[in-house]
Design an enzyme around this catalytic site. Structure first.
Site, PDB file in Angstrom:
ATOM      1  N   ARG A   1       0.798  -1.215   0.000  1.00  0.00           N
ATOM      2  CA  ARG A   1       0.000   0.000   0.000  1.00  0.00           C
ATOM      3  C   ARG A   1       0.840   1.278   0.000  1.00  0.00           C
ATOM      4  O   ARG A   1       0.612   2.188  -0.800  1.00  0.00           O
ATOM      5  CB  ARG A   1      -0.922   0.032   1.232  1.00  0.00           C
ATOM      6  CG  ARG A   1      -2.185  -0.744   1.075  1.00  0.00           C
ATOM      7  CD  ARG A   1      -2.587  -1.330   2.398  1.00  0.00           C
ATOM      8  NE  ARG A   1      -1.637  -2.375   2.728  1.00  0.00           N
ATOM      9  CZ  ARG A   1      -1.777  -3.638   2.319  1.00  0.00           C
ATOM     10  NH1 ARG A   1      -2.821  -3.984   1.639  1.00  0.00           N
ATOM     11  NH2 ARG A   1      -0.853  -4.545   2.587  1.00  0.00           N
ATOM     12  N   THR A   2       1.793   1.364   0.917  1.00  0.00           N
ATOM     13  CA  THR A   2       2.508   2.628   1.090  1.00  0.00           C
ATOM     14  C   THR A   2       3.301   2.965  -0.171  1.00  0.00           C
ATOM     15  O   THR A   2       3.228   4.089  -0.682  1.00  0.00           O
ATOM     16  CB  THR A   2       3.430   2.545   2.319  1.00  0.00           C
ATOM     17  OG1 THR A   2       2.663   2.094   3.432  1.00  0.00           O
ATOM     18  CG2 THR A   2       4.039   3.898   2.634  1.00  0.00           C
TER      19      THR A   2
ATOM     20  N   LYS B   1      25.862  -3.633   0.136  1.00  0.00           N
ATOM     21  CA  LYS B   1      27.341  -3.622   0.211  1.00  0.00           C
ATOM     22  C   LYS B   1      27.814  -2.940   1.474  1.00  0.00           C
ATOM     23  O   LYS B   1      29.023  -2.787   1.675  1.00  0.00           O
ATOM     24  CB  LYS B   1      27.913  -2.877  -1.009  1.00  0.00           C
ATOM     25  CG  LYS B   1      27.470  -3.435  -2.345  1.00  0.00           C
ATOM     26  CD  LYS B   1      27.966  -2.512  -3.464  1.00  0.00           C
ATOM     27  CE  LYS B   1      27.095  -2.640  -4.705  1.00  0.00           C
ATOM     28  NZ  LYS B   1      27.203  -1.465  -5.572  1.00  0.00           N
TER      29      LYS B   1
ATOM     30  N   ARG C   1      10.994   3.628   3.614  1.00  0.00           N
ATOM     31  CA  ARG C   1      10.565   2.642   4.615  1.00  0.00           C
ATOM     32  C   ARG C   1      11.795   1.849   5.028  1.00  0.00           C
ATOM     33  O   ARG C   1      12.624   1.477   4.193  1.00  0.00           O
ATOM     34  CB  ARG C   1       9.516   1.686   4.060  1.00  0.00           C
ATOM     35  CG  ARG C   1       9.305   0.500   5.005  1.00  0.00           C
ATOM     36  CD  ARG C   1       8.109  -0.301   4.689  1.00  0.00           C
ATOM     37  NE  ARG C   1       6.895   0.454   4.956  1.00  0.00           N
ATOM     38  CZ  ARG C   1       5.675  -0.088   4.924  1.00  0.00           C
ATOM     39  NH1 ARG C   1       5.529  -1.359   4.647  1.00  0.00           N
ATOM     40  NH2 ARG C   1       4.613   0.645   5.180  1.00  0.00           N
TER      41      ARG C   1
ATOM     42  N   HIS D   1       4.551   5.448  11.700  1.00  0.00           N
ATOM     43  CA  HIS D   1       4.057   5.380  10.316  1.00  0.00           C
ATOM     44  C   HIS D   1       3.117   6.578  10.135  1.00  0.00           C
ATOM     45  O   HIS D   1       1.899   6.432  10.066  1.00  0.00           O
ATOM     46  CB  HIS D   1       3.332   4.060  10.091  1.00  0.00           C
ATOM     47  CG  HIS D   1       3.159   3.664   8.654  1.00  0.00           C
ATOM     48  ND1 HIS D   1       3.314   4.547   7.601  1.00  0.00           N
ATOM     49  CD2 HIS D   1       2.835   2.474   8.084  1.00  0.00           C
ATOM     50  CE1 HIS D   1       3.100   3.909   6.471  1.00  0.00           C
ATOM     51  NE2 HIS D   1       2.809   2.653   6.728  1.00  0.00           N
TER      52      HIS D   1
HETATM   53  N1   CP Z   1      -0.456  -0.284   5.828  1.00  0.00           N
HETATM   54  C1   CP Z   1       0.741  -0.436   5.251  1.00  0.00           C
HETATM   55  O1   CP Z   1       1.717   0.227   5.598  1.00  0.00           O
HETATM   56  O2   CP Z   1       0.763  -1.368   4.266  1.00  0.00           O
HETATM   57  P1   CP Z   1       2.047  -1.793   3.443  1.00  0.00           P
HETATM   58  O3   CP Z   1       3.002  -2.454   4.415  1.00  0.00           O
HETATM   59  O4   CP Z   1       1.537  -2.742   2.392  1.00  0.00           O
HETATM   60  O5   CP Z   1       2.658  -0.561   2.866  1.00  0.00           O
END
Ligand code: CP
Length: 313
Positions: A58-59, A88, A109, A137
């Site tokens: 999603r993100t 590396k 991320r 998040h």
């Molecule tokens: N909700 C969420 O962060 O989903 P993903 O891990 O798929 O990005």
């Protein structure tokens, strides 16, 4: 100074309202064919880099779609841990310095808490935290707040039940802190005793004047007057391999027909997704299930956020 998005706590009430309002505008514009085409001329020639060291559906895809819809180009890697020079031994700081030289915004991320903050400390372009370890998040929290606003028409005076692996779930942490901006919210944390919400979040809520309670009994009455039921998965990838561990699909922490019957007709059921059995698929048919609409809202909120950081740049 670039405008980074690193934590839910950086937003004040007015800024949160601004993001929600702007996301609403983005939703309207995406749904109108003429306006959708015009959006594509917002940031032509600009580049977003998505640096994902940890799995995401999603993100990453909603940020990439958001960027493309705003006329930006997207570069990046969906598996930076393996396919960037992190493999590396390059540090986050060195990688960020280099990527900031070829992109106008970075979405990151990472499995380590504080990774986005480290990146931001050396970046010449905005860094957006797409989830860091068991930390935060923030963009998920913003789309969660947007979803609550669109379904409940307020962010105040809510009883928010958060359940599952609250110790490792960064989405619940960020959302609780974001909702603490508003008055009168009460949080009920439902989890196994060793997966409780972090003390840092509980202290933050207390400092902000929000109340909370904790239980390991989902069916003990906590659901009956819930406005929002926010469920999360067991984050097995973050559990200590030597610990006894928790089974997926623990019936004591699974939303099924029993839990549905215990909720009021006005509750909404949310989940950041992915789910791995802790909300049974039968729940999808219930009008209170909001989690797929919630995921869709990620696009509009992330368009608003990219516009926010790019316009300040
Ligand atoms: N909700 C969420 O962060 O989903 P993903 O891990 O798929 O990005």
């Amino acid at each position: 100074v670039p405008k980074h998005i690193l934590t839910a706590c950086q937003f004040n009430k007015e800024e949160l309202g601004g993001v929600i309002g702007h996301a609403d505008t983005m939703r309207e514009r995406v749904r109108n064919e003429k306006s959708r085409r015009e959006l594509a001329s917002t940031y032509p020639g600009s580049v977003v880099a998505t640096m994902f060291y940890e799995a995401s559906t999603r993100t990453r895809l909603s940020f990439e779609s958001a960027a493309l819809r705003l006329g930006m180009s997207v570069i990046g890697t969906e598996n930076a841990a393996q396919f960037s020079s992190a493999a590396k031994g390059e540090t986050i700081e060195d990688s960020t310095r280099v990527v900031a030289g070829v992109a106008d915004t970075i979405v990151m991320r990472h499995n380590e808490n504080g990774a986005a903050e480290r990146a931001a400390s050396v970046s010449t372009v905005p860094v957006i935290n797409g989830g860091d370890g068991t930390g935060e998040h923030p963009t998920q929290a913003l789309l969660d707040a947007y979803t609550i606003m669109s379904k409940k028409h307020t962010l105040e005076g809510l009883h928010v039940v958060m359940g599952g692996d609250l110790r490792h779930g960064r989405t619940a942490r960020s959302l609780a802190q974001l909702l603490a901006l508003h008055r009168g919210n009460h949080f009920s944390f439902v989890s196994p005793p060793d997966l409780t919400m972090g003390d840092d979040v509980k202290e933050y809520l207390t400092a902000k004047g929000s109340s909370f309670s904790e239980t390991d009994d989902m069916m003990g009455g906590v659901l009956s007057d819930a406005d929002v039921v926010y469920w999360t998965r067991t984050q097995l990838e973050r559990h200590d391999a030597s610990a006894p561990g928790h089974a997926q699909n623990d019936p004591n922490f699974t939303i099924g027909l029993g839990a549905l019957n215990a909720m009021s007709g006005n509750a909404i059921i949310m989940h950041p997704l992915p789910r791995i059995g802790e909300i049974e698929t039968i729940v999808d048919l219930d009008p209170r299930a909001a989690y797929f609409a919630q995921a869709e809202n990620g696009l509009f909120v992330r368009m608003a956020l990219l516009d926010l950081v790019m316009s300040d740049n």
